[in-house]
Design a protein around this motif. Structure first.
Motif, short mmCIF file in Angstrom:
data_model
loop_
_atom_site.label_atom_id
_atom_site.label_comp_id
_atom_site.label_asym_id
_atom_site.label_seq_id
_atom_site.Cartn_x
_atom_site.Cartn_y
_atom_site.Cartn_z
N SER A 333 -13.24 -35.07 -32.80
CA SER A 333 -12.11 -34.51 -33.54
C SER A 333 -10.89 -34.33 -32.65
N ARG A 334 -9.75 -34.19 -33.28
CA ARG A 334 -8.50 -33.90 -32.58
C ARG A 334 -7.56 -33.20 -33.56
N GLY A 335 -6.82 -32.25 -33.07
CA GLY A 335 -5.83 -31.57 -33.88
C GLY A 335 -4.44 -31.75 -33.31
N ALA A 336 -3.44 -31.35 -34.08
CA ALA A 336 -2.06 -31.51 -33.62
C ALA A 336 -1.13 -30.55 -34.36
N PHE A 337 -0.07 -30.19 -33.67
CA PHE A 337 1.03 -29.43 -34.25
C PHE A 337 2.10 -30.42 -34.68
N ILE A 338 2.60 -30.25 -35.91
CA ILE A 338 3.59 -31.18 -36.48
C ILE A 338 4.90 -30.43 -36.69
N PRO A 339 5.88 -30.60 -35.80
CA PRO A 339 7.14 -29.85 -35.91
C PRO A 339 7.82 -30.00 -37.27
N LYS A 340 7.70 -31.18 -37.89
CA LYS A 340 8.35 -31.40 -39.19
C LYS A 340 7.80 -30.50 -40.29
N LEU A 341 6.62 -29.91 -40.05
CA LEU A 341 6.00 -29.05 -41.07
C LEU A 341 6.26 -27.57 -40.80
N MET A 342 7.12 -27.25 -39.84
CA MET A 342 7.45 -25.84 -39.56
C MET A 342 8.39 -25.28 -40.62
N GLY A 386 -7.07 -17.06 -41.68
CA GLY A 386 -8.19 -16.23 -41.27
C GLY A 386 -7.86 -15.52 -39.98
N TYR A 387 -8.61 -14.47 -39.67
CA TYR A 387 -8.37 -13.74 -38.44
C TYR A 387 -8.62 -14.64 -37.23
N GLY A 388 -7.77 -14.50 -36.21
CA GLY A 388 -7.96 -15.25 -34.97
C GLY A 388 -7.41 -16.66 -35.02
N PHE A 389 -6.68 -17.00 -36.07
CA PHE A 389 -6.14 -18.36 -36.19
C PHE A 389 -4.63 -18.30 -36.05
N GLY A 390 -4.07 -18.94 -35.02
CA GLY A 390 -2.64 -18.85 -34.73
C GLY A 390 -1.79 -19.82 -35.50
N TRP A 391 -2.36 -20.55 -36.46
CA TRP A 391 -1.62 -21.46 -37.33
C TRP A 391 -0.82 -22.48 -36.57
N GLY A 392 -1.31 -22.92 -35.41
CA GLY A 392 -0.65 -23.98 -34.69
C GLY A 392 0.01 -23.55 -33.40
N MET A 393 0.26 -22.26 -33.22
CA MET A 393 0.97 -21.82 -32.02
C MET A 393 0.20 -22.12 -30.75
N GLU A 394 -1.15 -22.10 -30.85
CA GLU A 394 -1.95 -22.33 -29.65
C GLU A 394 -1.89 -23.78 -29.18
N ASN A 395 -1.33 -24.67 -30.00
CA ASN A 395 -1.31 -26.09 -29.67
C ASN A 395 0.01 -26.54 -29.05
N THR A 396 0.89 -25.61 -28.73
CA THR A 396 2.23 -25.99 -28.25
C THR A 396 2.53 -25.42 -26.87
N ASN A 397 1.50 -24.92 -26.20
CA ASN A 397 1.69 -24.28 -24.90
C ASN A 397 2.68 -23.12 -24.98
N GLY A 398 2.67 -22.45 -26.15
CA GLY A 398 3.50 -21.26 -26.30
C GLY A 398 4.95 -21.55 -26.60
N LYS A 399 5.32 -22.80 -26.87
CA LYS A 399 6.71 -23.13 -27.13
C LYS A 399 6.83 -24.03 -28.36
N TYR A 400 8.01 -24.03 -28.96
CA TYR A 400 8.27 -24.93 -30.08
C TYR A 400 9.77 -25.22 -30.14
N PRO A 401 10.14 -26.33 -30.81
CA PRO A 401 11.57 -26.66 -30.88
C PRO A 401 12.34 -25.67 -31.74
N GLY A 402 13.39 -25.10 -31.18
CA GLY A 402 14.23 -24.19 -31.94
C GLY A 402 15.28 -24.95 -32.74
N PRO A 403 16.14 -24.22 -33.50
CA PRO A 403 17.17 -24.86 -34.34
C PRO A 403 18.14 -25.73 -33.54
N ASP A 404 18.34 -25.40 -32.28
CA ASP A 404 19.27 -26.17 -31.45
C ASP A 404 18.58 -27.34 -30.74
N GLY A 405 17.29 -27.55 -31.02
CA GLY A 405 16.55 -28.64 -30.39
C GLY A 405 15.91 -28.28 -29.08
#
Length: 581
Positions: A333-342, A386-405
């Motif tokens: 298996s493999r999972g991924a964070f999809i910025p377009k779905l934020m 569910g409890y203990g599920f970060g909804w994707g945050m754990e897959n981004t090394n604690g960072k994500y693209p902001g509005p300014d890119g």
């Protein structure tokens, strides 16, 4: 340990051990034909519509553990599966180097209360793999033989999907398929760019009624919890409860079967002995026919423990193949964070309890470095958190693209943490490959010579190792997942699994699709059963679980277990009428 037999045995037309897909179907068909059936289940009674068992539509805080798992509820406090890979007092052992994990279900309906309900027919090629690649053995039956029973299972139980005309992924008699959700539309588009086809999934969930006894899916996406409306397939609700209502089935729960009893003169089965799990008393049930459906490994254990003068190597084991050729589906298996779905707008996209799409095997193995294929199952969307599920945050090394890119720090405390949870909610997807392993006599279960369980029954010992075939297949899975994630503009979870971890290949037994331990065949010297799931060595013994499989295919086994059990039941009825058994 010794036990006292408490009551005189009662003779039935048929004794069935196990109430899952194979046992439930046999009980249903034989009871409808008028047979008096004793149905023995090692676990407890379960009805998903009974208020004392209902977990569907409950909030996490309504669980004492907030939905967390326990050894007996491996998939969470709300999941319908009772049992696990480790059960107190019921050990199994492994030979050195073996990683095999054995899941045992302990409830009426068996594993069908938990499974993903992916209901795929085996195709024409799946019954003749040796003829194609020279590995393993061909089945003694072909697709045309099983197809009429697949049709009957489709009509009785119901499966949604879409006719695609794929040569080795035969179409069923489909109910309407639900539409793909947003993340599934994006997966479909990205997979197409990678050369991976995606089609509507094929699940045994009712998108419209098939009879007056069951309701239709109301799209709560919680099939794993057990459906109050009986809109999904579980053997408990769809087969066992209707079978009991015929008046021809005597259901005994918490019955841990010890062995199949045989006549010392004829070698024929006369019934079974079992231990009451709660009272620790031993009992005997007599039957003219014995049908084993306890799961591939448990049925093999019963046969191997059923030694007698006529069957010194274990019942149905003059060929010495019982327990051998054990194999499970491959899984990576493999999972991924999809910025377009934020930052998605909230709306109800629950759908059915499972993906609305899947990818059947699409390539020619002759052009690859491994012999058998796999299908891909997809996950994602805005399901119940569910409890203990970060909804994707754990897959981004604690960072994500902001509005300014620019990359923005995620999380923190209080309002900042809540805001980021909401941002990431629904922006995670997952992919799992489920493939075919090559059956080998070197992978097996046998009776441990020194270990017994708390009932005094000798336990199984496993020897299993993935071959290069399966490891190379897992590598191909990971390469494919990464291509699809890249095409989606996603950020893959963690580092890509490499050779040191067999490319993320799950330990054997973890996919819970084990088959092959009592395989069928035309030659009694190389198989335990004939083409009708009947033991070569004792004509009134049948095995109707996954143990009869010669090979696994790149599909989930349940639909084929159901079809073959129905076929074996018809054969039993025919043979009884002809006085052959």
């Amino acid at each position: 340990m010794s036990f006292q037999i408490k009551e005189p045995p009662t003779e039935f037309d048929v004794v069935i051990v196990g109430s899952g897909a194979g046992g439930g179907m046999a009980a249903y068909q034989l009871a409808k034909a008028g047979a008096k059936v004793a149905l023995l289940e090692a676990g407890g009674y379960y009805d998903p519509a009974d208020p004392k068992y209902i977990t569907q539509l409950k909030w996490p805080y309504e669980s004492p553990r907030r939905g967390a798992s326990t050894p007996f509820r491996n998939f969470g406090d709300f999941d319908a599966a009772w049992g696990g890979w480790e059960i107190a007092g019921e050990p199994y052992t492994r030979k050195r180097g073996t990683e095999f994990d054995w899941f045992r279900s302990r409830m009426m309906g068996g594993r069908t209360n938990h499974w993903g309900r992916i209901s795929l027919r085996f195709g024409p090629d799946d019954f003749r793999r040796k003829s194609i690649d020279g590995l393993g053995e061909d089945w003694p039956i072909d697709y045309k033989t099983v197809a009429p029973y697949y049709d009957q299972v489709d009509k009785l139980i119901g499966v949604f999907g879409e006719a695609n005309g794929l040569p080795n992924d035969p179409d069923s008699i489909f109910l309407p398929a639900p539409k793909p959700r947003l993340h599934e539309l994006m997966l479909k588009e990205s997979a197409k760019k990678s050369g991976v086809p995606i089609y509507p999934n094929r699940l045994s969930i009712l998108t419209k009624p098939v009879n007056n006894e069951r309701g239709s899916c109301f799209y709560c996406s919680q099939c794993n919890r057990g459906c109050q409306a009986y809109a999904d397939f579980s053997a408990s609700s769809v087969l066992v409860i209707p079978a009991v209502k015929t008046g021809n089935v005597t259901l005994t729960t918490n019955a841990m079967v010890r062995e199949v009893l045989t006549d010392p003169n004829t070698g024929m089965a006369t019934g079974v002995s079992y231990v009451d799990r709660e009272k620790l008393t031993e009992h005997v049930v007599k039957g003219k026919v014995v049908v084993l459906a306890a799961s591939a490994c448990e049925s093999a254990r019963l046969l191997l423990n059923s030694k007698s003068t006529r069957h010194p190597n274990g019942l149905a084991n003059s060929s010495d193949v019982v327990g051998k050729y054990l194999h499970d589906s491959t899984g990576a298996s493999r999972g991924a964070f999809i910025p377009k779905l934020m930052d998605r707008k909230r709306y109800n996209e629950d759908g059915v309890g499972g993906a609305h799409i899947y990818s059947p095997w699409w390539l020619d193995n002759k052009k690859l470095d491994f012999p058998r294929g796999y299908h891909i199952e997809y996950g994602g969307g805005m399901g119940m958190p569910g409890y203990g599920f970060g909804w994707g945050m754990e897959n981004t090394n604690g960072k994500y693209p902001g509005p300014d890119g620019k990359m923005k720090e995620a999380g923190g405390y209080g309002a900042s943490l809540k805001d980021d949870y909401r941002r990431f909610y629904g922006a995670y997807i997952g992919m799992s490959g489920r493939g075919e392993a090559v059956a080998s006599a070197d992978n097996y279960c046998e009776i441990d010579p020194t270990t017994v369980d708390k009932f005094g029954i000798p336990v199984l010992r496993f020897s299993y190792k993935w071959s290069d075939y399966e490891i190379k297949q897992a590598k191909h899975m990971q390469d494919t997942f990464e291509q699809i994630i890249d095409a989606m503009g996603g950020v893959a979870s963690g580092n890509k699994p490499g050779a040191d971890s067999n490319y993320g290949l799950a330990a054997p037994g973890r996919i819970i699709h084990e088959v092959g331990t009592t395989r069928m065949g035309s030659d009694p010297k190389t198989s335990a059963l004939n083409a009708f799931n009947q033991a070569h060595d004792a004509k009134n013994v049948f095995v109707v679980d996954g143990g009869a499989f010669v090979s696994q295919a790149d599909k989930n086994p349940t639909w084929t277990i159901l079809a073959l059990s129905w076929r074996a039941s018809d054969y039993i009825i025919d043979q009884v009428k002809k006085k052959n058994i």
